[in-house]
Design a protein around this motif. Sequence first.
Motif, PDB file in Angstrom:
ATOM      1  N   TRP A   8       0.824  -1.209   0.000  1.00 54.91           N
ATOM      2  CA  TRP A   8       0.000   0.000   0.000  1.00 54.91           C
ATOM      3  C   TRP A   8       0.857   1.259   0.000  1.00 54.91           C
ATOM      4  O   TRP A   8       0.536   2.248  -0.661  1.00 54.91           O
ATOM      5  CB  TRP A   8      -0.966   0.001   1.189  1.00 54.91           C
ATOM      6  CG  TRP A   8      -2.211  -0.774   0.912  1.00 54.91           C
ATOM      7  CD1 TRP A   8      -2.612  -1.918   1.524  1.00 54.91           C
ATOM      8  CD2 TRP A   8      -3.215  -0.477  -0.072  1.00 54.91           C
ATOM      9  NE1 TRP A   8      -3.800  -2.356   0.986  1.00 54.91           N
ATOM     10  CE2 TRP A   8      -4.191  -1.491   0.013  1.00 54.91           C
ATOM     11  CE3 TRP A   8      -3.381   0.532  -1.013  1.00 54.91           C
ATOM     12  CZ2 TRP A   8      -5.321  -1.520  -0.801  1.00 54.91           C
ATOM     13  CZ3 TRP A   8      -4.505   0.508  -1.831  1.00 54.91           C
ATOM     14  CH2 TRP A   8      -5.454  -0.505  -1.716  1.00 54.91           C
ATOM     15  N   ASP A   9       1.956   1.233   0.751  1.00 52.08           N
ATOM     16  CA  ASP A   9       2.877   2.378   0.765  1.00 52.08           C
ATOM     17  C   ASP A   9       3.296   2.730  -0.654  1.00 52.08           C
ATOM     18  O   ASP A   9       3.302   3.894  -1.046  1.00 52.08           O
ATOM     19  CB  ASP A   9       4.155   2.024   1.537  1.00 52.08           C
ATOM     20  CG  ASP A   9       3.991   2.252   3.029  1.00 52.08           C
ATOM     21  OD1 ASP A   9       2.846   2.229   3.498  1.00 52.08           O
ATOM     22  OD2 ASP A   9       5.012   2.446   3.694  1.00 52.08           O
ATOM     23  N   TYR A  12       0.450   3.882  -3.023  1.00 50.57           N
ATOM     24  CA  TYR A  12       0.036   5.247  -2.677  1.00 50.57           C
ATOM     25  C   TYR A  12       1.055   6.279  -3.165  1.00 50.57           C
ATOM     26  O   TYR A  12       0.719   7.449  -3.367  1.00 50.57           O
ATOM     27  CB  TYR A  12      -0.127   5.329  -1.157  1.00 50.57           C
ATOM     28  CG  TYR A  12      -0.936   6.510  -0.706  1.00 50.57           C
ATOM     29  CD1 TYR A  12      -2.291   6.586  -0.985  1.00 50.57           C
ATOM     30  CD2 TYR A  12      -0.340   7.550  -0.007  1.00 50.57           C
ATOM     31  CE1 TYR A  12      -3.040   7.672  -0.581  1.00 50.57           C
ATOM     32  CE2 TYR A  12      -1.084   8.636   0.407  1.00 50.57           C
ATOM     33  CZ  TYR A  12      -2.436   8.693   0.119  1.00 50.57           C
ATOM     34  OH  TYR A  12      -3.182   9.771   0.512  1.00 50.57           O
TER      35      TYR A  12
ATOM     36  N   PRO B 152      -5.392   2.234   4.603  1.00 47.65           N
ATOM     37  CA  PRO B 152      -4.006   1.828   4.856  1.00 47.65           C
ATOM     38  C   PRO B 152      -3.234   2.924   5.594  1.00 47.65           C
ATOM     39  O   PRO B 152      -3.437   4.111   5.337  1.00 47.65           O
ATOM     40  CB  PRO B 152      -3.406   1.645   3.451  1.00 47.65           C
ATOM     41  CG  PRO B 152      -4.572   1.533   2.535  1.00 47.65           C
ATOM     42  CD  PRO B 152      -5.683   2.306   3.158  1.00 47.65           C
ATOM     43  N   MET B 153      -2.335   2.537   6.506  1.00 42.88           N
ATOM     44  CA  MET B 153      -1.693   3.528   7.366  1.00 42.88           C
ATOM     45  C   MET B 153      -0.886   4.562   6.597  1.00 42.88           C
ATOM     46  O   MET B 153      -0.722   5.691   7.058  1.00 42.88           O
ATOM     47  CB  MET B 153      -0.861   2.865   8.465  1.00 42.88           C
ATOM     48  CG  MET B 153       0.185   1.898   8.008  1.00 42.88           C
ATOM     49  SD  MET B 153       0.827   0.910   9.419  1.00 42.88           S
ATOM     50  CE  MET B 153       2.198   1.946   9.937  1.00 42.88           C
ATOM     51  N   VAL B 154      -0.423   4.223   5.395  1.00 45.42           N
ATOM     52  CA  VAL B 154       0.354   5.180   4.601  1.00 45.42           C
ATOM     53  C   VAL B 154      -0.458   6.435   4.294  1.00 45.42           C
ATOM     54  O   VAL B 154       0.107   7.513   4.097  1.00 45.42           O
ATOM     55  CB  VAL B 154       0.862   4.527   3.286  1.00 45.42           C
ATOM     56  CG1 VAL B 154      -0.289   4.101   2.407  1.00 45.42           C
ATOM     57  CG2 VAL B 154       1.773   5.467   2.515  1.00 45.42           C
ATOM     58  N   ALA B 155      -1.775   6.309   4.280  1.00 42.25           N
ATOM     59  CA  ALA B 155      -2.626   7.443   3.907  1.00 42.25           C
ATOM     60  C   ALA B 155      -3.158   8.192   5.124  1.00 42.25           C
ATOM     61  O   ALA B 155      -4.066   9.006   5.016  1.00 42.25           O
ATOM     62  CB  ALA B 155      -3.787   6.949   3.048  1.00 42.25           C
ATOM     63  N   HIS B 193      -3.780  -1.186   8.695  1.00 47.05           N
ATOM     64  CA  HIS B 193      -4.847  -0.238   8.368  1.00 47.05           C
ATOM     65  C   HIS B 193      -5.322   0.407   9.675  1.00 47.05           C
ATOM     66  O   HIS B 193      -5.118  -0.142  10.752  1.00 47.05           O
ATOM     67  CB  HIS B 193      -6.042  -0.958   7.723  1.00 47.05           C
ATOM     68  CG  HIS B 193      -5.830  -1.325   6.293  1.00 47.05           C
ATOM     69  ND1 HIS B 193      -4.815  -2.145   5.881  1.00 47.05           N
ATOM     70  CD2 HIS B 193      -6.504  -0.970   5.164  1.00 47.05           C
ATOM     71  CE1 HIS B 193      -4.872  -2.296   4.564  1.00 47.05           C
ATOM     72  NE2 HIS B 193      -5.897  -1.585   4.104  1.00 47.05           N
TER      73      HIS B 193
END
Lengths: 235, 235
Positions: A8-9, A12, B152-155, B193
């Motif tokens: 996901w990193d 994104y 997701p944590m990246v966002a 997440h």
Amino acid sequence: MSAFSKMWDMIYDVTFDPSRMEGRVIVNVSYVDRDDLDRVIEIYREVDRSGISLSPYIKILEREGYRTLEIMTICSMTIDGLLLKHGIPINPIGGGVLCVRDGMGVRFTHFLKYESTTMDPLEVLAGMGLTSILKVVRTGSGRILGNMREVPMVAREDTEAILGEVIDSGFRGIIEVGEPNAELFDIPTERDHFGVVIVGGMNPVIAAEEEGVRVETHAMKGVVEISTMEKISDV
Amino acid sequence: MSAFSKMWDMIYDVTFDPSRMEGRVIVNVSYVDRDDLDRVIEIYREVDRSGISLSPYIKILEREGYRTLEIMTICSMTIDGLLLKHGIPINPIGGGVLCVRDGMGVRFTHFLKYESTTMDPLEVLAGMGLTSILKVVRTGSGRILGNMREVPMVAREDTEAILGEVIDSGFRGIIEVGEPNAELFDIPTERDHFGVVIVGGMNPVIAAEEEGVRVETHAMKGVVEISTMEKISDV
């Protein structure tokens, strides 16, 4: 950090713009011996001509004094990042070994879901000798690496428009956009979603491995500006 | 068309811009008797002042000769659409009855997942008399309707920035942005997440039902231009 989170990193972080051939793409990295480089490039071009590579763009890194080179290839997750930047809710499902007959995908013979692996499915499967990529290149039938994501049916038209732009830009590895509420190559999708299957970006390098070249490949190794990559084939 | 598909259709159709208070939002529709309208508006304002309504915007539709009015309220899925338009991969999980103590969310006492229901969870739960929204308004404790999505944590940073903009625009119902890899109000999220819980847009109308007003509410009934709605409260 888990593989799922890393995925996901990177998705994104994609800023790829196919119309301008600019922005950040996700890359796989393959390590090969300096002496094997010409052979790998030659096979890459052969695979690219048959449409089983995602793109003709690579980047070669060498360090003085080292025999081993790094070859970066564009990872198909780049397309997920591009779709997401356009507001399309992609859900990456997983990757596997896709059986191809007469140039058409038939079914996944092996498939690993992202949510259930701590490594990238294609990285795992690439090392297992399950592919026959050059056989597909030469006869139209065999086994290649591919991955799949699902998209809600409402976004189908927009998805097709963006994928069309990607194809126009010289990326040729989009295998199939499935029908809503239908399996795609034997892999189910969620209700009212359709699947999109794209070739694994590492196929051309794995093809070199099939020919006896020693290659070590890592999926989704990082994010790179595409304008710093070179186009090694021009079909 | 399934509820799940309808949900994505609507999320995808959102063009809401909180900074200009323009664009399409998703609405719930409640049917009330003409004679009950003033009472419903009065309760709406009371609930909105305490931050348990999503927004102070409603739209009333009346047809000549009919006793029943339609009251449109903004559905919290609008926020999912807004996040998606900014390239944030939201995954709506479901909705439920959230227990609140001293103004803070504690846990979901009832929760239905979108993937496992053919109706909207809040629409189902709204009719079951499980809420005590006015009790929360008056004492700080009770049960309200809320729903949850994961990101997701990246966002996380981008999500917080956009939610901040939403709050600045007068929407007050964002209850909690959770921590990555942690349950939020007892509901688990996927690895790496975090959850985001938002009040159900129908809370103020369901509050009127708690007071004995006859109301029939349908979630996610359509998409409406917010500039055609009226702001009935100005806290």
